[in-house]
Design a protein around this motif. Sequence first.
Motif, PDB file in Angstrom:
ATOM      1  N   GLN A 188       0.857  -1.182   0.000  1.00 53.67           N
ATOM      2  CA  GLN A 188       0.000   0.000   0.000  1.00 53.67           C
ATOM      3  C   GLN A 188       0.894   1.233   0.000  1.00 53.67           C
ATOM      4  O   GLN A 188       1.886   1.278   0.715  1.00 53.67           O
ATOM      5  N   ILE A 189       0.503   2.224  -0.787  1.00 55.05           N
ATOM      6  CA  ILE A 189       1.306   3.433  -0.885  1.00 55.05           C
ATOM      7  C   ILE A 189       0.379   4.616  -1.171  1.00 55.05           C
ATOM      8  O   ILE A 189      -0.633   4.465  -1.878  1.00 55.05           O
ATOM      9  N   GLY A 190       0.679   5.756  -0.580  1.00 53.67           N
ATOM     10  CA  GLY A 190      -0.196   6.909  -0.760  1.00 53.67           C
ATOM     11  C   GLY A 190       0.580   8.213  -0.718  1.00 53.67           C
ATOM     12  O   GLY A 190       1.760   8.247  -0.372  1.00 53.67           O
ATOM     13  N   SER A 191      -0.089   9.295  -1.080  1.00 54.97           N
ATOM     14  CA  SER A 191       0.565  10.608  -1.078  1.00 54.97           C
ATOM     15  C   SER A 191      -0.469  11.718  -0.976  1.00 54.97           C
ATOM     16  O   SER A 191      -1.633  11.543  -1.346  1.00 54.97           O
ATOM     17  N   VAL A 192      -0.014  12.842  -0.443  1.00 52.82           N
ATOM     18  CA  VAL A 192      -0.770  14.098  -0.478  1.00 52.82           C
ATOM     19  C   VAL A 192       0.187  15.140  -1.044  1.00 52.82           C
ATOM     20  O   VAL A 192       1.226  15.423  -0.437  1.00 52.82           O
ATOM     21  N   THR A 193      -0.129  15.665  -2.203  1.00 47.37           N
ATOM     22  CA  THR A 193       0.807  16.537  -2.910  1.00 47.37           C
ATOM     23  C   THR A 193       0.139  17.823  -3.371  1.00 47.37           C
ATOM     24  O   THR A 193      -1.070  17.869  -3.611  1.00 47.37           O
ATOM     25  N   GLY A 194       0.970  18.844  -3.521  1.00 47.51           N
ATOM     26  CA  GLY A 194       0.556  20.019  -4.266  1.00 47.51           C
ATOM     27  C   GLY A 194       0.988  19.831  -5.710  1.00 47.51           C
ATOM     28  O   GLY A 194       1.886  19.044  -6.003  1.00 47.51           O
ATOM     29  N   ARG A 195       0.328  20.549  -6.613  1.00 44.20           N
ATOM     30  CA  ARG A 195       0.754  20.480  -8.004  1.00 44.20           C
ATOM     31  C   ARG A 195       0.559  21.835  -8.677  1.00 44.20           C
ATOM     32  O   ARG A 195      -0.313  22.613  -8.305  1.00 44.20           O
ATOM     33  N   LEU A 196       1.426  22.090  -9.645  1.00 44.67           N
ATOM     34  CA  LEU A 196       1.388  23.348 -10.394  1.00 44.67           C
ATOM     35  C   LEU A 196       1.556  23.016 -11.864  1.00 44.67           C
ATOM     36  O   LEU A 196       2.463  22.261 -12.242  1.00 44.67           O
ATOM     37  N   GLY A 197       0.677  23.573 -12.699  1.00 44.34           N
ATOM     38  CA  GLY A 197       0.730  23.239 -14.113  1.00 44.34           C
ATOM     39  C   GLY A 197       0.416  24.415 -14.998  1.00 44.34           C
ATOM     40  O   GLY A 197      -0.056  25.469 -14.559  1.00 44.34           O
ATOM     41  N   TYR A 198       0.669  24.206 -16.289  1.00 46.79           N
ATOM     42  CA  TYR A 198       0.371  25.201 -17.324  1.00 46.79           C
ATOM     43  C   TYR A 198      -0.597  24.559 -18.311  1.00 46.79           C
ATOM     44  O   TYR A 198      -0.377  23.442 -18.782  1.00 46.79           O
ATOM     45  N   THR A 199      -1.667  25.283 -18.638  1.00 46.26           N
ATOM     46  CA  THR A 199      -2.697  24.734 -19.504  1.00 46.26           C
ATOM     47  C   THR A 199      -2.818  25.526 -20.793  1.00 46.26           C
ATOM     48  O   THR A 199      -2.645  26.741 -20.812  1.00 46.26           O
ATOM     49  N   TRP A 200      -3.096  24.823 -21.880  1.00 50.30           N
ATOM     50  CA  TRP A 200      -3.470  25.452 -23.141  1.00 50.30           C
ATOM     51  C   TRP A 200      -4.636  24.640 -23.686  1.00 50.30           C
ATOM     52  O   TRP A 200      -4.516  23.469 -24.007  1.00 50.30           O
ATOM     53  N   GLY A 201      -5.801  25.275 -23.699  1.00 50.76           N
ATOM     54  CA  GLY A 201      -6.998  24.569 -24.127  1.00 50.76           C
ATOM     55  C   GLY A 201      -7.308  23.398 -23.228  1.00 50.76           C
ATOM     56  O   GLY A 201      -7.336  23.521 -22.004  1.00 50.76           O
ATOM     57  N   PRO A 202      -7.505  22.211 -23.795  1.00 53.64           N
ATOM     58  CA  PRO A 202      -7.875  21.051 -22.983  1.00 53.64           C
ATOM     59  C   PRO A 202      -6.691  20.333 -22.339  1.00 53.64           C
ATOM     60  O   PRO A 202      -6.885  19.337 -21.643  1.00 53.64           O
ATOM     61  N   ALA A 203      -5.463  20.771 -22.563  1.00 51.32           N
ATOM     62  CA  ALA A 203      -4.277  20.073 -22.048  1.00 51.32           C
ATOM     63  C   ALA A 203      -3.694  20.789 -20.838  1.00 51.32           C
ATOM     64  O   ALA A 203      -3.714  22.024 -20.752  1.00 51.32           O
ATOM     65  N   LEU A 204      -3.155  20.010 -19.904  1.00 49.39           N
ATOM     66  CA  LEU A 204      -2.514  20.539 -18.703  1.00 49.39           C
ATOM     67  C   LEU A 204      -1.224  19.760 -18.453  1.00 49.39           C
ATOM     68  O   LEU A 204      -1.250  18.547 -18.239  1.00 49.39           O
ATOM     69  N   LEU A 205      -0.087  20.456 -18.478  1.00 48.04           N
ATOM     70  CA  LEU A 205       1.212  19.870 -18.153  1.00 48.04           C
ATOM     71  C   LEU A 205       1.565  20.311 -16.742  1.00 48.04           C
ATOM     72  O   LEU A 205       1.552  21.514 -16.446  1.00 48.04           O
ATOM     73  N   TYR A 206       1.899  19.368 -15.848  1.00 47.48           N
ATOM     74  CA  TYR A 206       2.049  19.728 -14.437  1.00 47.48           C
ATOM     75  C   TYR A 206       3.208  18.991 -13.769  1.00 47.48           C
ATOM     76  O   TYR A 206       3.662  17.941 -14.221  1.00 47.48           O
ATOM     77  N   ALA A 207       3.669  19.570 -12.654  1.00 49.93           N
ATOM     78  CA  ALA A 207       4.619  18.938 -11.741  1.00 49.93           C
ATOM     79  C   ALA A 207       3.962  18.857 -10.369  1.00 49.93           C
ATOM     80  O   ALA A 207       3.087  19.675 -10.035  1.00 49.93           O
TER      81      ALA A 207
END
Length: 241
Positions: free
Chosen positions: A122-141
């Motif tokens: 079992q493995i889990g996480s709680v993360t923040g994320r930041l991304g850049y979107t153009w139209g329907p796409a989102l690239l994130y870290a």
Amino acid sequence: MNKFLLGTAAAMASLAALASPVLAADMPARPYTKAPAYTAPALVYNWTGFYIGGHLGGAFTDGNNLMGSDARFMGGVQGGFDYQFAPNWVAGIEAQYSWLPNSSNNGVLFPAGTLVSGNTDQIGSVTGRLGYTWGPALLYAKGGYAWRDGNNINASVAGVPVGITTNGNRQDGYTVGGGLEYMFAPNWSAKAEYQYYNFGKTTFTGGPADIVGASFRNDEHTVKLGINYRFGWGGPVAAKY
């Protein structure tokens, strides 16, 4: 006098009637104008809102821990909230939980015959994320806190279990990763994601002599495909003219 005025008016009317075709012939033809082409309104995608979903994928290590380098299937669920701003940036928070089957690796055999094995199911996480979107796409870290079920370390000699003690058999760690998410329908998005989990090192402090002092890394590399349902604000919410 009346006869004179009436005659003058009749003469002027006759001249005007004769002049009208001439003036009409001298006027330029009205230019033809083509109606503007129809432009379909562009959809405006809004990532702000809550979402829930599930994922499938695989987990593997680099061979420097008790699970070896065997790839294992994983599946789980996730949920979170995103906020779009400025106007193409998206910030959010996500909780994720995954199940993994027992590793098919038989463990690590030490020179004196001690066999040590471990497993994380079992493995889990709680993360923040930041991304850049153009139209329907989102690239994130993404990055943040990670948790696991404890690694369940066991040791045996000639098939007989032996007692061991460890230092640093961590359940808490950190995770980093990134991915690409795409809105393929109103309120629905799909994602492909890589995520690395690190739980430090485990060191054997007691047990058979050949394992005391040995250390192993506790980490996981994961690749996942997932799908999310977005409530309320998510999806193509407006037409932009």
